[in-house]
Design a protein around this motif. Structure first.
Motif, PDB file in Angstrom:
ATOM      1  N   LEU A 233       0.825  -1.196   0.000  1.00 22.63           N
ATOM      2  CA  LEU A 233       0.000   0.000   0.000  1.00 22.63           C
ATOM      3  C   LEU A 233       0.865   1.254   0.000  1.00 22.63           C
ATOM      4  O   LEU A 233       1.847   1.341   0.728  1.00 22.63           O
ATOM      5  CB  LEU A 233      -0.920   0.002   1.226  1.00 22.63           C
ATOM      6  CG  LEU A 233      -1.780  -1.256   1.418  1.00 22.63           C
ATOM      7  CD1 LEU A 233      -2.566  -1.175   2.708  1.00 22.63           C
ATOM      8  CD2 LEU A 233      -2.704  -1.453   0.220  1.00 22.63           C
ATOM      9  N   SER A 234       0.455   2.229  -0.795  1.00 27.70           N
ATOM     10  CA  SER A 234       1.232   3.469  -0.902  1.00 27.70           C
ATOM     11  C   SER A 234       0.531   4.673  -0.284  1.00 27.70           C
ATOM     12  O   SER A 234       1.145   5.724  -0.125  1.00 27.70           O
ATOM     13  CB  SER A 234       1.530   3.760  -2.377  1.00 27.70           C
ATOM     14  OG  SER A 234       0.323   3.875  -3.106  1.00 27.70           O
ATOM     15  N   GLU A 235      -0.741   4.539   0.041  1.00 30.86           N
ATOM     16  CA  GLU A 235      -1.490   5.662   0.615  1.00 30.86           C
ATOM     17  C   GLU A 235      -0.969   6.009   2.017  1.00 30.86           C
ATOM     18  O   GLU A 235      -0.247   5.228   2.624  1.00 30.86           O
ATOM     19  CB  GLU A 235      -2.973   5.342   0.661  1.00 30.86           C
ATOM     20  CG  GLU A 235      -3.617   5.194  -0.706  1.00 30.86           C
ATOM     21  CD  GLU A 235      -3.649   6.492  -1.509  1.00 30.86           C
ATOM     22  OE1 GLU A 235      -3.435   7.582  -0.937  1.00 30.86           O
ATOM     23  OE2 GLU A 235      -3.882   6.414  -2.725  1.00 30.86           O
ATOM     24  N   THR A 236      -1.406   7.163   2.548  1.00 32.77           N
ATOM     25  CA  THR A 236      -0.853   7.630   3.816  1.00 32.77           C
ATOM     26  C   THR A 236      -1.793   7.457   5.002  1.00 32.77           C
ATOM     27  O   THR A 236      -1.348   7.054   6.071  1.00 32.77           O
ATOM     28  CB  THR A 236      -0.436   9.113   3.705  1.00 32.77           C
ATOM     29  OG1 THR A 236      -1.541   9.871   3.218  1.00 32.77           O
ATOM     30  CG2 THR A 236       0.742   9.275   2.753  1.00 32.77           C
ATOM     31  N   THR A 237      -3.056   7.760   4.858  1.00 34.42           N
ATOM     32  CA  THR A 237      -3.956   7.662   6.011  1.00 34.42           C
ATOM     33  C   THR A 237      -4.543   6.247   6.119  1.00 34.42           C
ATOM     34  O   THR A 237      -4.560   5.497   5.137  1.00 34.42           O
ATOM     35  CB  THR A 237      -5.126   8.665   5.917  1.00 34.42           C
ATOM     36  OG1 THR A 237      -6.016   8.253   4.876  1.00 34.42           O
ATOM     37  CG2 THR A 237      -4.627  10.087   5.677  1.00 34.42           C
ATOM     38  N   ILE A 238      -5.041   5.911   7.296  1.00 28.92           N
ATOM     39  CA  ILE A 238      -5.660   4.601   7.512  1.00 28.92           C
ATOM     40  C   ILE A 238      -6.839   4.412   6.561  1.00 28.92           C
ATOM     41  O   ILE A 238      -6.978   3.355   5.932  1.00 28.92           O
ATOM     42  CB  ILE A 238      -6.128   4.442   8.984  1.00 28.92           C
ATOM     43  CG1 ILE A 238      -4.944   4.480   9.940  1.00 28.92           C
ATOM     44  CG2 ILE A 238      -6.949   3.176   9.168  1.00 28.92           C
ATOM     45  CD1 ILE A 238      -4.037   3.284   9.888  1.00 28.92           C
ATOM     46  N   THR A 239      -7.689   5.424   6.443  1.00 29.85           N
ATOM     47  CA  THR A 239      -8.860   5.330   5.553  1.00 29.85           C
ATOM     48  C   THR A 239      -8.426   5.097   4.112  1.00 29.85           C
ATOM     49  O   THR A 239      -8.995   4.249   3.410  1.00 29.85           O
ATOM     50  CB  THR A 239      -9.722   6.605   5.664  1.00 29.85           C
ATOM     51  OG1 THR A 239     -10.168   6.734   7.011  1.00 29.85           O
ATOM     52  CG2 THR A 239     -10.912   6.549   4.727  1.00 29.85           C
ATOM     53  N   GLN A 240      -7.433   5.816   3.658  1.00 26.61           N
ATOM     54  CA  GLN A 240      -6.933   5.649   2.289  1.00 26.61           C
ATOM     55  C   GLN A 240      -6.329   4.260   2.094  1.00 26.61           C
ATOM     56  O   GLN A 240      -6.524   3.632   1.053  1.00 26.61           O
ATOM     57  CB  GLN A 240      -5.889   6.719   1.968  1.00 26.61           C
ATOM     58  CG  GLN A 240      -6.453   8.110   1.839  1.00 26.61           C
ATOM     59  CD  GLN A 240      -5.356   9.169   1.733  1.00 26.61           C
ATOM     60  OE1 GLN A 240      -4.270   9.027   2.322  1.00 26.61           O
ATOM     61  NE2 GLN A 240      -5.642  10.229   0.995  1.00 26.61           N
ATOM     62  N   LYS A 241      -5.590   3.783   3.087  1.00 36.20           N
ATOM     63  CA  LYS A 241      -4.991   2.451   2.998  1.00 36.20           C
ATOM     64  C   LYS A 241      -6.066   1.373   2.967  1.00 36.20           C
ATOM     65  O   LYS A 241      -5.954   0.388   2.230  1.00 36.20           O
ATOM     66  CB  LYS A 241      -4.030   2.210   4.167  1.00 36.20           C
ATOM     67  CG  LYS A 241      -2.749   2.992   4.055  1.00 36.20           C
ATOM     68  CD  LYS A 241      -1.868   2.771   5.258  1.00 36.20           C
ATOM     69  CE  LYS A 241      -0.638   3.640   5.165  1.00 36.20           C
ATOM     70  NZ  LYS A 241       0.255   3.476   6.300  1.00 36.20           N
ATOM     71  N   ARG A 242      -7.121   1.540   3.774  1.00 34.44           N
ATOM     72  CA  ARG A 242      -8.231   0.580   3.770  1.00 34.44           C
ATOM     73  C   ARG A 242      -8.890   0.546   2.382  1.00 34.44           C
ATOM     74  O   ARG A 242      -9.162  -0.519   1.844  1.00 34.44           O
ATOM     75  CB  ARG A 242      -9.260   0.941   4.842  1.00 34.44           C
ATOM     76  CG  ARG A 242      -8.791   0.649   6.259  1.00 34.44           C
ATOM     77  CD  ARG A 242      -9.747   1.207   7.306  1.00 34.44           C
ATOM     78  NE  ARG A 242     -11.094   0.644   7.175  1.00 34.44           N
ATOM     79  CZ  ARG A 242     -11.475  -0.523   7.698  1.00 34.44           C
ATOM     80  NH1 ARG A 242     -10.615  -1.250   8.391  1.00 34.44           N
ATOM     81  NH2 ARG A 242     -12.709  -0.943   7.545  1.00 34.44           N
ATOM     82  N   ASN A 243      -9.116   1.718   1.814  1.00 33.90           N
ATOM     83  CA  ASN A 243      -9.703   1.787   0.472  1.00 33.90           C
ATOM     84  C   ASN A 243      -8.791   1.169  -0.579  1.00 33.90           C
ATOM     85  O   ASN A 243      -9.251   0.467  -1.481  1.00 33.90           O
ATOM     86  CB  ASN A 243     -10.026   3.239   0.099  1.00 33.90           C
ATOM     87  CG  ASN A 243     -11.177   3.802   0.889  1.00 33.90           C
ATOM     88  OD1 ASN A 243     -12.032   3.073   1.385  1.00 33.90           O
ATOM     89  ND2 ASN A 243     -11.204   5.117   1.030  1.00 33.90           N
ATOM     90  N   GLU A 244      -7.502   1.420  -0.455  1.00 37.55           N
ATOM     91  CA  GLU A 244      -6.532   0.857  -1.400  1.00 37.55           C
ATOM     92  C   GLU A 244      -6.499  -0.670  -1.294  1.00 37.55           C
ATOM     93  O   GLU A 244      -6.500  -1.375  -2.309  1.00 37.55           O
ATOM     94  CB  GLU A 244      -5.143   1.447  -1.138  1.00 37.55           C
ATOM     95  CG  GLU A 244      -4.104   1.027  -2.153  1.00 37.55           C
ATOM     96  CD  GLU A 244      -2.746   1.654  -1.895  1.00 37.55           C
ATOM     97  OE1 GLU A 244      -1.882   1.535  -2.786  1.00 37.55           O
ATOM     98  OE2 GLU A 244      -2.528   2.250  -0.816  1.00 37.55           O
ATOM     99  N   ALA A 245      -6.497  -1.202  -0.076  1.00 32.83           N
ATOM    100  CA  ALA A 245      -6.503  -2.657   0.118  1.00 32.83           C
ATOM    101  C   ALA A 245      -7.781  -3.261  -0.455  1.00 32.83           C
ATOM    102  O   ALA A 245      -7.744  -4.305  -1.125  1.00 32.83           O
ATOM    103  CB  ALA A 245      -6.377  -2.993   1.602  1.00 32.83           C
ATOM    104  N   GLU A 246      -8.908  -2.619  -0.203  1.00 33.42           N
ATOM    105  CA  GLU A 246     -10.177  -3.102  -0.763  1.00 33.42           C
ATOM    106  C   GLU A 246     -10.128  -3.099  -2.289  1.00 33.42           C
ATOM    107  O   GLU A 246     -10.547  -4.063  -2.931  1.00 33.42           O
ATOM    108  CB  GLU A 246     -11.330  -2.222  -0.278  1.00 33.42           C
ATOM    109  CG  GLU A 246     -12.671  -2.643  -0.836  1.00 33.42           C
ATOM    110  CD  GLU A 246     -13.826  -1.795  -0.327  1.00 33.42           C
ATOM    111  OE1 GLU A 246     -14.797  -1.646  -1.090  1.00 33.42           O
ATOM    112  OE2 GLU A 246     -13.770  -1.302   0.809  1.00 33.42           O
TER     113      GLU A 246
END
Length: 109
Positions: free
Chosen positions: A57-70
């Motif tokens: 994952l390359s995103e920074t916030t938890i919410t962004q990382k959760r969305n990226e993983a999904e």
């Protein structure tokens, strides 16, 4: 880009439960997912509808990382559905836990 361990489980069902074609397509999808090979994903031997592995994952916030993983998981499963041409005839429900990203991530295709 950071790497995170995950555990993912899924359930495949026909889009219309009583439609024989949809039932057959769901069975085909289950079989394909049971033997699919996805980089950094390992099929659990004792739980037939589960994978473990690593997502990058390359995103920074938890919410962004959760969305990226999904999105990563969604794209992998959608790719298998598309390879069989069963996207309209089947539904896949997914539950995923990702290291350090909090509560369960749930989605359906």
């Amino acid at each position: 880009m950071a790497s995170y361990s995950f555990l993912l489980t899924y359930s495949v069902s026909p889009y219309t439960e009583t439609d024989r074609v949809h039932q057959n397509q769901a069975a085909r999808l289950r079989q394909k997912l049971n033997r699919v090979e996805i980089e950094d994903w390992v099929k659990l031997e004792t739980v037939e509808t589960a994978f473990k592995g690593v997502v990058h994952l390359s995103e920074t916030t938890i919410t962004q990382k959760r969305n990226e993983a999904e999105n990563i998981a969604w794209n992998q499963i959608k790719g298998v559905m598309d390879s069989l041409g069963v996207y309209k005839e089947t539904t896949v429900h997914v539950a995923m836990m990702v290291q350090e990203l909090g509560d369960l991530i749930e989605f359906k295709l």
